[in-house]
Design a protein around this motif. Structure first.
Motif: not given
Length: 318
Positions: A62-65, A88-94, A96-104
Motif C-alpha cells: 500500500k505504501e509503495e502504491m 482478492d484473497p489477501f485483501g490487496f485490492s480492498k 487499493l480502493v481505500k488508497l484511491c479514496k485517500e489519494e483522490n
C-alpha cells in the motif's frame, strides 16, 4: 496538429484520446502512466507499478502504491487510473480502493472476475469503473452494465498478458459486446496501430485498451533484454500454455518457464508456475518467467514514445 473529436470514452474519463493503457503490473511505472496521460490517453497504474523491489506485506504494498500515485501526480496533471484485480484473497485490492479514496484517484480499472456488488459500491463512492472481465462474455458485459460499469473492455484471445481461456478473437467479442450493451466498449487484444484500431472501431469499439504495444515504448520500465526479445521473436515461435487452474493462458516468447508450462499442460497440469516476473521483466532474466505479448506484436519493429503510440492508435477512432 491533428484534432481528435471527443467521443463517449473521452468524455467519461476526462481525456482527449480514447486510448487506455492496460495495467501491466511490474511493467507500469509513474513515468509510463504519466506519459500516456500527458499524450491524451489514460495511463493506469498496475498493482506493482513503480515498485523499486518486491514487497512482502500488504502494508508495504500500500505504501509503495501511495508513492507511485504521488510520483505520477508530479509528472502529470491529467487523469490516470488504478488497476483493481479480482479475485482478492489477501485483501490487496480492498486496500487499493481505500488508497484511491485517500489519494483522490477516481478511475478504477477492474480486471479479473466480475463482482457486481463491488461496482455498485464503488459507483456510490464516486468512482468511474472500467470493467475488464478475465473471460469476457455477453452475459457478463450485460451484468457489468447493470451494476454500473461506465466502460466495458472486450478482450479477445489475441491479447498478451492473462489471455482469456476462451478462443473468441478481438473482433468477434468486440462486435458481440458492443451490440449487447449501451455503455461504450474498449477493444483489447492486438490493437497495436491505427489499422487495428480502425478495424475495432468498425465493429463497435469506441476506444482501445492497449498493453503489449506500450511494452515497446521508450517510457516502459521493462528491461532492454525484454524489449529486444519481443522484437526478435518470430511470429511462429510464441508458446501458449494454460495456467490459473485452467482460467487463463499465457502467450510468451520461447524460454524456460513457457516451455515447462507447456509440458506441464501435456501432463494434465493446468496450474504450472509462472516464475518470477520481477526477475524477468525488470531485471531481464528471460529464463525466470514469461515474456507475454499479443499475437501481432511482431508487426511492430521499433520502440517509440508513448505520445507517438497514443496518437497513432487514436487516429483509428477519428
Amino acid at each position: 496538429m491533428e484534432k481528435f473529436q471527443l467521443n463517449r470514452v473521452c468524455k467519461i474519463l476526462g481525456i482527449q484520446k480514447p486510448v487506455i493503457q492496460a495495467p501491466l503490473y511490474w511493467l507500469t511505472s509513474p513515468k509510463l502512466v504519466a506519459a500516456v496521460s500527458n499524450a491524451g490517453g489514460l495511463g493506469v497504474l498496475g498493482p506493482c507499478g513503480g515498485f523499486s523491489k518486491p514487497v512482502s506485506t500488504l502494508q508495504e504494498s500500500k505504501e509503495e502504491m501511495r508513492k507511485s500515485i504521488r510520483k505520477t501526480r508530479e509528472l502529470t496533471n491529467k487523469p490516470f487510473g488504478m488497476n483493481i484485480p479480482s479475485p482478492d484473497p489477501f485483501g490487496f485490492s480492498k486496500d487499493l480502493v481505500k488508497l484511491c479514496k485517500e489519494e483522490n484517484v477516481k478511475i478504477l480499472v477492474c480486471a479479473g472476475d466480475l463482482v457486481p456488488n463491488n461496482y455498485i459500491k464503488w459507483k456510490e463512492e464516486g468512482f468511474t469503473v472500467i470493467s475488464r472481465e478475465l473471460n469476457p462474455s455477453v452475459r457478463g458485459a450485460i451484468e457489468a452494465e447493470k451494476a454500473g460499469a461506465d466502460i466495458i473492455v472486450a478482450t479477445g484471445c489475441d491479447e498478451g498478458g492473462c489471455m482469456p481461456i476462451l478462443t473468441t478473437g478481438t473482433t468477434a467479442i468486440t462486435a458481440l459486446i458492443s451490440d449487447a450493451v449501451k455503455v461504450p466498449v474498449l477493444a483489447a487484444g492486438g490493437i497495436i496501430n491505427e489499422k487495428f484500431a480502425k478495424a475495432a472501431a468498425i465493429v463497435g469499439a469506441e476506444g482501445a485498451y492497449v498493453g503489449s504495444r506500450f511494452i515497446l515504448s521508450k517510457e516502459n520500465p521493462a528491461s532492454d533484454k525484454i524489449k529486444k526479445d519481443i522484437l526478435s521473436t518470430h511470429p511462429d515461435d510464441f508458446i501458449v500454455y494454460t495456467h490459473m487452474a485452467g482460467k487463463s493462458r499465457w502467450r510468451t516468447t520461447p524460454h524456460k518457464v513457457g516451455k515447462a508450462g507447456l509440458e506441464e499442460n501435456k501432463k494434465g497440469n493446468n496450474n504450472p508456475s509462472t516464475g518470477d516476473f520481477y526477475k524477468c521483466v525488470i531485471k531481464g532474466d528471460l529464463e525466470a518467467s514469461v515474456n507475454s505479448v499479443c499475437n501481432v506484436i511482431p508487426l511492430i519493429k521499433s520502440i517509440d514514445s508513448c505520445k507517438d503510440i497514443v496518437n497513432e492508435i487514436a487516429r483509428g477512432f477519428l
